[in-house]
Design a protein around this motif. Structure first.
Motif, short mmCIF file in Angstrom:
data_model
loop_
_atom_site.label_atom_id
_atom_site.label_comp_id
_atom_site.label_asym_id
_atom_site.label_seq_id
_atom_site.Cartn_x
_atom_site.Cartn_y
_atom_site.Cartn_z
N CYS A 26 0.91 -1.27 -0.01
CA CYS A 26 -0.10 0.04 -0.08
C CYS A 26 0.97 1.22 -0.16
CB CYS A 26 -1.00 0.16 1.12
SG CYS A 26 -2.15 -1.29 1.03
N ARG A 309 -6.51 -0.50 -7.49
CA ARG A 309 -7.31 -0.50 -6.35
C ARG A 309 -6.93 0.28 -5.15
NH1 ARG A 309 -11.81 -3.69 -4.42
NH2 ARG A 309 -12.24 -2.68 -2.53
N TYR A 312 -6.63 4.17 -5.56
CA TYR A 312 -7.86 4.87 -5.34
C TYR A 312 -8.34 4.75 -3.78
CZ TYR A 312 -9.01 6.01 -10.08
OH TYR A 312 -8.82 6.76 -11.35
N MET A 313 -8.25 3.41 -3.33
CA MET A 313 -8.37 3.31 -1.89
C MET A 313 -7.62 4.25 -0.59
SD MET A 313 -8.41 -0.38 0.04
CE MET A 313 -6.71 -0.43 0.18
N THR A 314 -6.42 4.48 -0.99
CA THR A 314 -5.60 5.19 -0.27
C THR A 314 -5.61 6.73 -0.51
OG1 THR A 314 -3.53 5.11 -1.63
CG2 THR A 314 -4.00 3.30 0.06
#
Length: 325
Positions: A26, A309, A312-314
């Protein structure tokens, strides 16, 4: 029953390692993410060269549409395969225009930094049909399929914009099927809708012709697409997609990925923006000469799917709209 202490310790260490690895991935995804740069056109990319050799300035996706349909054809070293696709597409479009005089169209061939005679081949069609119907946009350097499609989309005049591959693998007359899919989504929220051609119905036949290794790669890729990004569309990679002008503006101006996995990010963005999407079965034939190298291209796409994914998620990537410079 309690687990032996050594096994319990091992499982705890394994879980901790997995958590640490996830945090590391991440962090890498977030730190290495390119933000939203201004979409830059080189000076040579601000013009179409017309049939007489003069330069016509390209329009903008922000301008009101003046054609019913724009067909964007990304082309990289396609001198051999492009003629078959162009002959079929233009034959269909010309016959449709004769049946319906109100129907207007343009075909934009985007030469994505080719090293062969792609531009020369495309210009022959420009001379034959006129530079108002066939337009050739040559990019200074190779941007990747997604980057080429975006440049064509941002230079289009159509109310609806069709992405079509230069290999002609999809029968062009199947545009009527994806148009029907788009129509069935009405009313379109904020004039946005997307209709995707799909080869999912041909999957069993294609598996019979593939090696076990390629079949395994295909299933792995489909699982990653479903698990990480797009759950409602079975075939995200078919290059035959029809978008309303507003949907094309919103999705392509947010797009980050410019190579093979751009379709997945495009549909992921559309889902996040709640743009309705139809999936429509189309005829498709595998044409030799694909630029996709099975193992390495799929490895790159797998990495891109994970990073789509995570970024955009972080919050490394945002659903913003960029202006094309």
């Amino acid at each position: 029953l309690s687990l032996p202490s050594s096994l319990s310790v091992f499982l705890s260490l394994l879980a901790a390692f997995a958590a640490l690895l996830l945090v590391l991935i991440c962090t890498i995804a977030h730190v290495t993410a390119k933000k939203m740069p201004t979409l830059h056109r080189h000076e040579e990319e601000k013009f179409f060269v017309n049939a007489e050799g003069r330069k016509d300035p390209v329009p903008s996706i922000h301008d009101p549409p003046t054609r019913e349909l724009s067909v964007v054809v990304p082309s990289y070293n396609e001198e051999d395969r492009l003629p078959l696709m162009m002959d079929e597409a233009l034959d269909y479009l010309e016959k449709r225009q004769k049946r319906d005089a109100s129907f207007t169209y343009e075909v934009i061939v985007v030469n994505d930094g080719s090293k062969d005679q792609t531009t020369k081949v495309a210009m022959e069609y420009c001379k034959k049909y006129g530079s108002d119907k066939v337009r050739v946009l040559s990019l200074v350097k190779n941007r990747g399929k997604g980057g080429a499609v975006r440049m064509g989309v941002f230079s289009s005049r159509g109310e609806k914009i069709l992405m079509a591959d230069a290999d002609g693998a999809t029968k062009f007359a199947d545009i009527e099927k994806v148009e029907e899919g788009l129509k069935n989504l009405q009313p379109w929220p904020d004039q946005m809708a997307i209709s995707c051609g799909s080869r999912a119905h041909l999957e069993k036949d294609s598996i019979a012709k593939r090696s076990y290794f390629r079949t395994l790669l295909m299933y792995g890729f489909h699982f990653l697409v479903w698990f990480l990004c797009v759950k409602e569309i079975r075939d995200t990679q078919c290059g035959f997609k029809l978008l309303t002008r507003e949907a094309a503006l919103r999705t392509f101006s947010t797009l980050h990925i410019e190579r093979w996995a751009f379709d997945v990010e495009l549909l992921y963005i559309a889902q996040r923006l709640k743009i309705p999407i139809a999936e429509v079965a189309v005829n498709w034939t595998e044409i030799e000469g694909s630029k996709l190298v099975p193992f390495w291209s799929w490895l790159q796409m797998g990495k891109d799917l994970l990073f789509i994914r995570l970024r955009y998620m972080t919050g490394a990537w945002q659903l913003e709209t960029r202006k094309c410079n």
